[in-house]
Design a protein around this motif. Structure first.
Motif, PDB file in Angstrom:
ATOM      1  N   THR A 126       0.814  -1.210   0.000  1.00  0.00           N
ATOM      2  CA  THR A 126       0.000   0.000   0.000  1.00  0.00           C
ATOM      3  C   THR A 126       0.850   1.264   0.000  1.00  0.00           C
ATOM      4  OG1 THR A 126      -0.162  -0.063   2.422  1.00  0.00           O
ATOM      5  CG2 THR A 126      -1.895  -1.180   1.173  1.00  0.00           C
ATOM      6  N   GLU A 127       2.147   1.132  -0.023  1.00  0.00           N
ATOM      7  CA  GLU A 127       2.997   2.309  -0.008  1.00  0.00           C
ATOM      8  C   GLU A 127       2.992   2.992  -1.374  1.00  0.00           C
ATOM      9  OE1 GLU A 127       6.846   1.157   1.238  1.00  0.00           O
ATOM     10  OE2 GLU A 127       6.237   0.643   3.280  1.00  0.00           O
ATOM     11  N   THR A 128       3.046   4.310  -1.328  1.00  0.00           N
ATOM     12  CA  THR A 128       3.071   5.081  -2.572  1.00  0.00           C
ATOM     13  C   THR A 128       4.382   4.846  -3.301  1.00  0.00           C
ATOM     14  OG1 THR A 128       1.631   6.786  -1.638  1.00  0.00           O
ATOM     15  CG2 THR A 128       2.935   7.386  -3.560  1.00  0.00           C
ATOM     16  N   GLN A 151       4.315   9.429  -7.519  1.00  0.00           N
ATOM     17  CA  GLN A 151       3.538  10.628  -7.212  1.00  0.00           C
ATOM     18  C   GLN A 151       3.751  11.645  -8.324  1.00  0.00           C
ATOM     19  OE1 GLN A 151       1.619  11.088  -4.156  1.00  0.00           O
ATOM     20  NE2 GLN A 151       0.728  12.698  -5.421  1.00  0.00           N
ATOM     21  N   SER A 204      -1.430   9.586  -7.943  1.00  0.00           N
ATOM     22  CA  SER A 204      -0.410   8.740  -7.327  1.00  0.00           C
ATOM     23  C   SER A 204      -0.738   7.282  -7.599  1.00  0.00           C
ATOM     24  CB  SER A 204      -0.331   8.997  -5.816  1.00  0.00           C
ATOM     25  OG  SER A 204      -1.549   8.636  -5.189  1.00  0.00           O
ATOM     26  N   ASN A 223       0.212   3.212  -5.950  1.00  0.00           N
ATOM     27  CA  ASN A 223       0.828   2.406  -4.916  1.00  0.00           C
ATOM     28  C   ASN A 223       1.627   1.258  -5.516  1.00  0.00           C
ATOM     29  OD1 ASN A 223      -0.346   3.934  -2.853  1.00  0.00           O
ATOM     30  ND2 ASN A 223      -2.202   2.682  -2.858  1.00  0.00           N
ATOM     31  N   ARG A 224       2.500   0.692  -4.721  1.00  0.00           N
ATOM     32  CA  ARG A 224       3.242  -0.490  -5.145  1.00  0.00           C
ATOM     33  C   ARG A 224       2.269  -1.631  -5.452  1.00  0.00           C
ATOM     34  NH1 ARG A 224       8.745  -0.009  -3.754  1.00  0.00           N
ATOM     35  NH2 ARG A 224       9.137   1.932  -2.623  1.00  0.00           N
ATOM     36  N   GLU A 277      -0.033  -1.828  -7.646  1.00  0.00           N
ATOM     37  CA  GLU A 277      -1.362  -1.419  -8.105  1.00  0.00           C
ATOM     38  C   GLU A 277      -1.444  -1.475  -9.629  1.00  0.00           C
ATOM     39  OE1 GLU A 277      -4.567   2.132  -7.074  1.00  0.00           O
ATOM     40  OE2 GLU A 277      -2.412   2.594  -7.046  1.00  0.00           O
TER      41      GLU A 277
END
Length: 261
Positions: free
Chosen positions: A4-6, A9, A30, A32-33, A35
């Protein structure tokens, strides 16, 4: 690191080719990893420009792109090479060396990790060669490893492109209209392999598409651009027919009323 980390961006991204009209204007979003995000919009809306600004194939006019903590828009030299190692590209036109075999094309994904001499001489480690064969197996082309790229079908060529991206060991795959010229069966196969990369390898995928039905089926999220501006960013379930119609500059068919007799 958590999924869930960005990872990416984008802020206020703008691109003008002629100094007046804007191919992109103030685009922000943005990712996320891991995604899977589809990018939709009509031809000329700015989809390809957006992808190429993200990986610095072209320079944005203004705005910022931060990828895995790196500010890409100001990166130069070694820093830019490091960014591009972890940001793979899958092209609509395949971008293969047609006189080379499938496995030779896949190994091109490792060139970002080589110095100039090793790259020029195509010197790869046994581990890299095994990874390349594994990637071809993963996309169902292990039997085609020694076929020249010009002997492959369009769908097979695109799967070689995906295998090349996988051996790059990327955090992000940018796919620019990867199924635009493929038949429905090949299109689905390509989308399934990209979805697998996100689900099983944790690779974020930003995929530019004309086929809205595939965006709805395969995406975690959809973003849409129209006239260079971001006009939608949300879940597939939130992409209504009226929004789709506005993205493509069409009249919403659900808004029409039947004439009385």
């Amino acid at each position: 690191m958590g999924a869930t980390e960005t990872l990416l961006q984008v802020e206020g991204l703008t691109k003008s080719y002629d100094g007046s009209s804007k191919a992109l204007e103030g685009v922000s979003f943005s990712m996320n990893r891991g995604e899977f995000v589809s990018l939709i919009g009509s031809s000329g809306a700015g989809k390809s420009t957006l992808l190429r600004c993200i990986n610095r194939l072209i320079d944005p006019t203004c705005g910022s792109v931060v990828f895995d903590g790196w500010e890409t828009s100001s990166a130069r030299g070694r820093a830019l090479r490091e960014i591009r190692r972890r940001m793979a590209m899958v092209f609509q036109g395949y971008n293969l060396v047609y006189r080379s075999t499938a496995i030779e094309n896949v190994l091109q994904g490792r060139l970002g990790y080589k110095n100039s001499l090793m790259g020029a001489l195509s010197i790869f480690t046994e581990e890299e060669k095994r990874a390349a064969f594994d990637a071809l197996d993963r996309v169902g082309l292990g039997c085609c490893a020694y076929m020249r790229a010009d002997q492959l079908s369009g769908g097979q060529k695109q799967r070689v492109g995906i295998a090349r991206a996988l051996v790059q060991d990327p955090l992000l795959i940018l796919a620019d209209e990867p199924i635009a010229s493929l038949d429905p069966k090949s299109s689905r196969t390509v989308m399934e392999h990209l979805r697998w990369a996100a689900d099983e390898r944790g690779i974020a995928c930003l995929v530019s598409l004309h086929q809205v039905e595939y965006a709805l089926e395969f995406s975690d999220r959809i973003i849409a651009v129209s006239g260079g501006k971001l006009v939608f960013d949300g879940a597939p379930d939130d992409l209504t027919p009226s929004i789709i119609a506005s993205v493509y500059g069409e009249e919403d068919p659900s808004s029409s009323t039947a004439e009385c007799c």
